[in-house]
Enzyme design. Sequence first.
Site, mmCIF file in Angstrom:
data_model
loop_
_atom_site.group_PDB
_atom_site.id
_atom_site.type_symbol
_atom_site.label_atom_id
_atom_site.label_comp_id
_atom_site.label_asym_id
_atom_site.label_seq_id
_atom_site.Cartn_x
_atom_site.Cartn_y
_atom_site.Cartn_z
ATOM 1 N N SER A 145 0.832 -1.197 0.000
ATOM 2 C CA SER A 145 0.000 0.000 0.000
ATOM 3 C C SER A 145 0.870 1.251 0.000
ATOM 4 C CB SER A 145 -0.860 -0.016 1.266
ATOM 5 O OG SER A 145 -1.410 1.253 1.496
ATOM 6 N N TYR B 57 -1.604 -1.085 10.991
ATOM 7 C CA TYR B 57 -1.926 -1.622 9.656
ATOM 8 C C TYR B 57 -0.752 -1.367 8.702
ATOM 9 C CZ TYR B 57 -3.629 -1.599 4.863
ATOM 10 O OH TYR B 57 -3.750 -1.800 3.506
ATOM 11 N N LYS C 276 2.139 -3.919 6.560
ATOM 12 C CA LYS C 276 2.538 -3.884 5.138
ATOM 13 C C LYS C 276 4.058 -3.747 5.022
ATOM 14 C CE LYS C 276 -1.517 -4.298 3.375
ATOM 15 N NZ LYS C 276 -1.876 -5.613 2.851
HETATM 16 P P1 NAD Z 1 -11.124 -6.663 1.513
HETATM 17 O O1 NAD Z 1 -11.284 -6.618 2.975
HETATM 18 O O2 NAD Z 1 -12.303 -6.389 0.646
HETATM 19 O O3 NAD Z 1 -10.472 -8.046 1.061
HETATM 20 C C1 NAD Z 1 -9.587 -8.766 1.878
HETATM 21 C C2 NAD Z 1 -10.113 -10.184 1.970
HETATM 22 O O4 NAD Z 1 -9.241 -10.957 2.781
HETATM 23 C C3 NAD Z 1 -11.497 -10.248 2.614
HETATM 24 O O5 NAD Z 1 -12.366 -10.972 1.757
HETATM 25 C C4 NAD Z 1 -11.273 -10.996 3.934
HETATM 26 O O6 NAD Z 1 -12.394 -11.776 4.299
HETATM 27 C C5 NAD Z 1 -10.038 -11.803 3.613
HETATM 28 N N1 NAD Z 1 -9.206 -12.168 4.771
HETATM 29 C C6 NAD Z 1 -8.730 -11.348 5.746
HETATM 30 N N2 NAD Z 1 -7.994 -12.060 6.623
HETATM 31 C C7 NAD Z 1 -7.984 -13.347 6.196
HETATM 32 C C8 NAD Z 1 -7.402 -14.539 6.673
HETATM 33 N N3 NAD Z 1 -6.667 -14.563 7.791
HETATM 34 N N4 NAD Z 1 -7.610 -15.678 5.984
HETATM 35 C C9 NAD Z 1 -8.356 -15.677 4.853
HETATM 36 N N5 NAD Z 1 -8.942 -14.577 4.354
HETATM 37 C C10 NAD Z 1 -8.757 -13.418 5.015
HETATM 38 O O7 NAD Z 1 -9.932 -5.627 1.146
HETATM 39 P P2 NAD Z 1 -9.437 -5.099 -0.267
HETATM 40 O O8 NAD Z 1 -9.748 -3.634 -0.340
HETATM 41 O O9 NAD Z 1 -9.875 -5.977 -1.353
HETATM 42 O O10 NAD Z 1 -7.874 -5.205 -0.043
HETATM 43 C C11 NAD Z 1 -7.126 -6.328 -0.474
HETATM 44 C C12 NAD Z 1 -5.681 -6.145 -0.046
HETATM 45 O O11 NAD Z 1 -5.182 -4.921 -0.579
HETATM 46 C C13 NAD Z 1 -5.505 -6.052 1.472
HETATM 47 O O12 NAD Z 1 -4.310 -6.723 1.818
HETATM 48 C C14 NAD Z 1 -5.359 -4.567 1.709
HETATM 49 O O13 NAD Z 1 -4.601 -4.294 2.862
HETATM 50 C C15 NAD Z 1 -4.641 -4.126 0.453
HETATM 51 N N6 NAD Z 1 -4.848 -2.711 0.141
HETATM 52 C C16 NAD Z 1 -6.127 -2.224 0.041
HETATM 53 C C17 NAD Z 1 -6.326 -0.877 -0.210
HETATM 54 C C18 NAD Z 1 -7.727 -0.298 -0.279
HETATM 55 O O14 NAD Z 1 -7.886 0.895 -0.115
HETATM 56 N N7 NAD Z 1 -8.763 -1.083 -0.531
HETATM 57 C C19 NAD Z 1 -5.229 -0.026 -0.384
HETATM 58 C C20 NAD Z 1 -3.947 -0.555 -0.306
HETATM 59 C C21 NAD Z 1 -3.767 -1.905 -0.036
#
Ligand code: NAD
Length: 348
Positions: free
Chosen positions: A129, A153, A157
């Site tokens: 991120s 958080y 990362k």
């Molecule tokens: P999201 O919460 O929609 O998706 C993450 C998924 O991981 C969820 O479906 C959740 O149920 C699953 N999950 C969490 N812990 C788990 C575990 N221990 N075992 C199995 N499944 C698990 O989030 P997103 O927005 O799709 O983000 C995806 C990734 O991208 C994340 O790692 C997030 O930190 C990163 N990210 C997101 C953003 C944003 O703004 N959306 C920005 C930068 C980075």
Amino acid sequence: MEKKILVTGGAGYIGSHTVLQLLLGGFKVTVIDNLDNSSEVAIKRVVELAGDFGSNLVFHQIDLRDKPALEKLFASTNFDAVIHFAGLKAVGESVQKPLLYYNNNIIGTITLLEVMGAYGCKKLVFSSSATVYGWPKEVPCTEEFPLAATNPYGRTKLFIEEICRDIYRSDSEWQIILLRYFNPVGAHPSGYMGEDPRGIPNNLMPFIQQVAVGRRPALTVFGKDYNTKDGTGVRDYIHVVDLSDGHSAALQKLFDSNIGCEVYNLGTGKGTSVLEMVDAFEKASGKKIPLIMAGRRPGDAEIVFASTEKAERDLNWKAKYGIAEMCRDQWNWASKNPYGYESPDSSN
Ligand code: NAD
Ligand code: UDP
């Protein structure tokens, strides 16, 4: 032979959009997700949108920290690569519950990496991120900028990036791409898939969306005295479909070259203020978004946007969509699914 990709967190917002692209690109995809922050309906919709390719998707409700379950999966399928989205992502919650975040995100990732290594699957794309740039001293942020985290958080990362660099140093068979996402927004243009956060949204766009559909009375704007064009915070919003394409490009890079461990920004290179985003959303939706001007949110940076040069050059990838399209698709999803995947009157 189709390549087999394991996608962790594939029921989530970015994961589900990426899984659809992978299926349409001819990959065989296995998704694991514990559904902590997602719904199995997302998986069903991916299958429907993928048409004939939908049968190439397998879903398992598995927690990443369940090592025996992961081992069983890797013993049954030879994955060519893993895209690792699974993790908790709410900044505020991570401040309240740091151990939950360290346990889920870091132990989960270490468990995955251990099992991947043991089964000889050493190609990984990881969701990092822009938060790892902390409060950048200048913009655009290049991949060489110093790294800093301002909350648990962000530290997860940062730690995971360092873990990936360490395992590559210890074993050069690993090939790892760390993707630093800027601010993913928007939804699939069908209006059939989108972001469906549990509880009160932390991020700007899901909050605006919930105001527009009448679930919340007003948007609180955090800070109007920043040194920006209109005083509100500036971010680099990127359409989730562009972001998904970035994952396909990263996978291709892993298969076509001996990349080692590399990091790429995925952003548009353009900065947009909170008020500009509200304006674009009002235009796309025809809805008025009432605003409450408030103080700054602790820990928030003033201006963050990406340098996109490295991804353009090495991955041959560039974002296509602007904020008008992001807001159009976000509204299309929101108006059809005002309560997300649980919407009783979902028109889909
Ligand atoms: P999201 O919460 O929609 O998706 C993450 C998924 O991981 C969820 O479906 C959740 O149920 C699953 N999950 C969490 N812990 C788990 C575990 N221990 N075992 C199995 N499944 C698990 O989030 P997103 O927005 O799709 O983000 C995806 C990734 O991208 C994340 O790692 C997030 O930190 C990163 N990210 C997101 C953003 C944003 O703004 N959306 C920005 C930068 C980075
Ligand atoms: N923001 C806001 N009100 C909200 C949520 C966010 O004014 O309810 C602002 C926030 O201060 C920042 C921008 O919108 O300037 C993007 O915030 P978000 O949390 O979506 O992304 P991040 O700050 O993590 O990049």
